[in-house]
Design an enzyme around this catalytic site. Structure first.
Site, short mmCIF file in Angstrom:
data_model
loop_
_atom_site.label_atom_id
_atom_site.label_comp_id
_atom_site.label_asym_id
_atom_site.label_seq_id
_atom_site.Cartn_x
_atom_site.Cartn_y
_atom_site.Cartn_z
N ARG A 1 0.82 -1.20 0.00
CA ARG A 1 0.00 0.00 0.00
C ARG A 1 0.86 1.26 0.00
O ARG A 1 0.54 2.25 -0.62
CB ARG A 1 -0.95 -0.02 1.19
CG ARG A 1 -2.04 1.00 1.04
CD ARG A 1 -3.08 0.87 2.11
NE ARG A 1 -3.96 -0.26 1.86
CZ ARG A 1 -4.41 -1.07 2.80
NH1 ARG A 1 -4.07 -0.87 4.04
NH2 ARG A 1 -5.21 -2.05 2.50
N GLY A 2 1.98 1.18 0.70
CA GLY A 2 2.89 2.32 0.77
C GLY A 2 3.38 2.70 -0.61
O GLY A 2 3.37 3.87 -1.00
#
Lengths: 533, 340
Positions: free
Chosen positions: B272-273
């Site tokens: 997600r980062g």
């Protein structure tokens, strides 16, 4: 604070209560407090245990059933513009957040009255939003004089009162000089200065008004006083004093700061700072927890009976609106009330949690085994009385280049003994790694609803950094950084120096952790236990 | 109450930048603003409401459906016209009951007419807009669970006896809080695309300017708003332009590699980062009118996209932003003009 400033604050609250948000009144019950409260805008009295339903409103089931249509009952926040919160020091962060939101929305005045106990203050989320601060220490009976009401003219004057730029700038600079971070301080001071001018029958704010305003609005927010040495556990204020000197109103600023200083009784600042820095830290009593079978009742929640006890009243309330619909589909059902599983509500309670004592033991170097037996003794004596005090115990040992959880949280004496038996020592001192491990454990404990307490037993300084290199400077920096983080998490800590000749290096670490420092050479098991209980 | 103009907020550039980026690309997934009290966190969020461009939605639709055929079948209040309405910015109050958040049986209709009808909750209202939680770290656990679930799926499912309702609930989650009040659960932390720390300016001149503007605003709102309208308008236009640009911004393989390297070096969990980093950089590039994502875009947004995703270790708020900047220098090489 003198009676004159207190009565001025009361009149200011009448004029500008909604803009200021309200007043924090810190006073023990006394005739002075009663007189002042009688002179403040009259509002509805609320107590810290008020339910959300009473505060924010909700459907009124009884009236709804009687009327056959939805009747909502407005909350006190909707119906009253002025609220008086008694025993404000018992206010929970949750209530403070709800009240704060109402204050932010505007149009409300809150008078928070606390009992003036030394270390009990209302949550900062609340005091932050209350413009005025009044304390009645040192007011005696003979000082009391009636507080004259304010008339309509004052309101008009307040609406058009002018705050000259230099005065405003001086107020802002004074707030910086007092180490006030938030903008609500100077904003409240500006607003209060206008109100004071209006109360005095003028439409232009003078410096004297500003000084009086700063006394009422900034004194309690101050974190440092320029002339005093800052309290040791408080970081110095960011702006160096020479920054202010560029300011046009330097002299004015100094006068304002001085005036504010006068308003602070000796010792008050220290106690406020202490209460503030205590912040999230809990005592050793165990933090609050929801969902237990005992304690103060909380609003019920839907759930299965297997997860708790059924709240009959809430269940019936949830059932009520469905009766018409259900009756239509189950004509022949003989049951008087048609309850279905989804209606079931469970009781919830707010209780104190168990404590987890985490020993962080230095197993490095030669004295490892001696220290370990020290910790062992303490653990055993703690566990032997754990049942009564509801304590759990865990042990982290550190040596070589890392730290490990040797005894995971437990209440079992046998298990702890077995795990401690196989422990060996030697090598460097990876203090930072141990503290990292400790912080993991404290977090996990918090999630489980336990209240962690940290006991660090060591005799030396860190010499292994987090990245496992033997670098003393880096190791110390790492340890400090982790310590700061632990402190922010508010974990109560006890640092015990077990060296035969206690070195002074551990004292700064203890203060960084916000904990207690003890020099305890070997053989002081009983004292260690006494410290913990 | 009229909000304070967004563009009139002094300083707090990181916070403003983060909010503008989510306005350009809502799929970045929300902003978390943590900082001291009285630094203008909620002021900025409420100001954003006034700044956001209008959306087109079916008249009377409780979930702000963009087209007639998107209106859920349980809705019986929707009109037949598509109208312009302000982007919803919905406040989630701390004390809100679960029913209020997800929606529940319409009690009034149940009692009076014996009808089963759904009364939409805050999640419905926030669809296609913003959901704002002040003091987010004090939110009750069961509400957090619920938010996480909905934010993950983009859909609110109400399955209670008698009711089986689902409706889209895609919103930008904006949270603000004070770190002293407590930690956020890692799962919730991860749901926020961007995170910024705000601090109060410490220099006297800036602080005076803040008070001066606030004072002018309180004294005469209409005049103040009139004075700032041109700035607000041009800011709004910039956001709209950037939205148009967004699709045209090119993402090179080098950029993807940069993102991956950064995330690996930081040891941030999950993808997600990386995804957020990319999206935020793209939005930043679009905002600047660039045609491709460059390293300077990544540099600008890396800290806010990643600082809350570092593996939970005790260093992570002490200097997580600084750590990221140090890593940026390691991965990308030092910045040529360090003055920037």
């Amino acid at each position: 604070m003198t009676w004159d400033s207190a009565s001025l604050a009361a009149r200011v609250l009448h004029v500008a209560g909604q803009d200021l948000g309200g007043m924090w009144l810190r006073a023990r019950p006394s005739p002075a407090r009663d007189t002042l409260l009688a002179a403040l805008p009259s509002g509805i009295r609320v107590h810290p245990a008020i339910s959300d339903e009473a505060l924010l409103g909700g459907p009124d089931i009884a009236a709804t059933l009687a009327a056959g249509r939805l009747v909502t009952r407005p909350g006190l926040l909707e119906t009253h513009a002025v609220l008086t919160l008694s025993m404000a020091d018992r206010c929970t962060p949750g209530l403070a957040a709800r009240l704060g939101r109402a204050l932010d929305a505007g149009g409300k005045t809150l008078i928070a009255v606390d009992e003036g106990e030394d270390d009990a203050t209302p949550p900062t989320a609340l005091t932050e939003r209350l413009g005025l601060f009044v304390t009645l220490d040192g007011v005696c009976l003979s000082d009391l004089s009636p507080i004259s009401p304010v008339d309509e003219k004052v309101h008009d004057l307040y609406a058009k009162a002018i705050l000259p730029d230099p005065v405003r700038d001086a107020i802002v600079a004074a707030s910086v000089g007092l180490g006030i971070v938030s903008f609500r301080g100077p904003l409240a001071a500006c607003c209060c200065a206008r109100a004071i001018a209006a109360v005095d029958g003028r439409d232009c704010v003078t410096e004297a008004d500003a000084a009086a305003a700063c006394q009422l609005t900034l004194a309690h927010r101050a974190t440092t006083l320029p002339e005093d040495e800052a309290p040791e556990n408080q970081p110095p204020p960011d702006p160096p004093p020479d920054q202010q000197s560029q300011d046009s109103g330097t002299e004015g600023t100094e006068r304002l700061v001085e005036a504010t200083r006068m308003a602070l009784p000796r010792g008050l600042l220290a106690s406020l700072v202490a209460a503030r820095s205590k912040g999230a830290t809990q005592g050793t009593a165990g933090a609050r927890k929801m969902g237990g079978p005992r304690g103060r009742p909380l609003p019920p929640r839907p759930g299965r009976p297997s997860a708790g006890r059924i709240d009959l009243f809430a269940t019936l309330r949830a059932t009520a609106p469905w009766q018409t619909i259900r009756r239509a589909s189950h004509h022949n059902d003989p049951r008087p009330v048609l309850i279905e599983p989804a209606d079931l509500h469970l009781k919830r309670h707010d209780t104190r949690t168990e404590r987890l004592i985490i020993f962080v033991v230095d197993a490095s170097g030669s004295s490892a085994m001696a220290r370990m037996s020290e910790a062992k003794g303490a653990i055993e004596s703690l566990l032997s009385q754990a049942y009564a005090s509801r304590d759990h115990v865990a042990l982290i040992s550190f040596k070589g280049d890392g730290a490990a959880v040797t005894v995971p949280p437990t209440r079992s004496l046998v298990q702890a003994k077995r795990r401690l038996a196989g422990l060996t020592g030697g090598g460097g001192t990876p203090l930072a790694a141990a503290l990292v491990e400790a912080s993991h454990l404290t977090e996990a404990a918090r999630r489980k609803g336990q209240t962690p307490t940290l006991v660090l037993l060591t005799d030396g300084r860190a010499n292994i950094a987090l990245d496992k290199t033997a670098n003393r400077a880096r190791a110390a920096a790492d340890a400090e950084q982790v310590a700061r983080k632990l402190r922010q998490a508010g974990v109560p800590t006890l640092v015990i120096n077990t060296g035969t000749r206690p070195s002074p290096t551990l004292r700064p670490l203890a203060s960084l952790l916000g904990g207690t420092y003890l020099a305890l050479p070997y053989g002081a098991q009983d004292r260690l236990r006494a410290e913990l209980t | 109450m009229t909000p304070f103009p967004f563009t009139a907020i002094v300083g707090q550039d990181q916070m403003k930048q983060a909010m503008i980026l989510t306005a350009i690309d809502p799929s970045i997934g929300g902003v978390l603003v943590m900082g001291d009290r009285g630094t203008g966190k909620s002021t900025a969020v409420r100001a954003l409401a006034g700044l956001l461009p209008k959306i087109r939605a079916v008249e009377g639709c409780p979930v702000n459906s963009p087209r007639l055929r998107d209106v859920p079948e349980w809705v019986d209040t929707a009109g037949t016209r598509v109208v312009q309405r302000a982007t919803p910015v919905i406040d989630l109050p701390l004390g809100a009951a679960e029913d209020r958040v997800t929606g529940a049986l319409d009690i009034e209709r149940a009692l009076t007419k014996g009808e089963k009808a759904f009364q939409p909750g805050l999640l419905a209202q926030a669809n296609r807009g913003y959901l704002y939680v002040d003091e987010v770290n004090l939110l009750e656990d069961h509400i957090v669970d619920l938010l996480l679930d909905v934010a993950q799926s983009g859909e609110n499912v109400v399955e209670r006896e008698g009711l089986s309702i689902r409706h889209p609930a895609r919103f930008v989650l904006v949270g603000s809080g004070n770190p002293e009040e407590g930690e956020l659960r890692p799962q919730l932390l991860d749901r926020f695309g961007l995170m910024v720390d705000v601090a109060s300016p410490t220099d006297v001149e800036t602080r005076i300017e803040v008070i001066r503007r606030r004072d002018a605003f309180e004294a005469n709102r209409a005049a103040f708003l009139r004075r700032w309208k041109p700035f607000e308008d041009s800011q709004r236009r910039a956001i709209l332009d950037a939205r148009k640009h967004l699709a045209g911004v090119e993402t090179t393989d080098d950029t993807l590699r940069d993102c991956a390297e950064l995330c690996i070096a930081l040891g941030s969990d999950g993808l997600r980062g990386e995804l957020t980093l990319l999206k935020a950089a793209r939005a930043q590039a679009a905002y600047e009118g660039a045609t491709r994502i460059g390293r300077d875009h990544l540099r600008q947004i890396a800290a806010m996209a990643l600082q809350h995703r570092l593996r939970r270790d005790p260093m992570d708020d002490a200097g997580s932003a600084i750590r990221i900047h140090r890593l940026l220098d390691e991965v990308f090489g030092p910045l040529a003009d360090a003055a920037e």
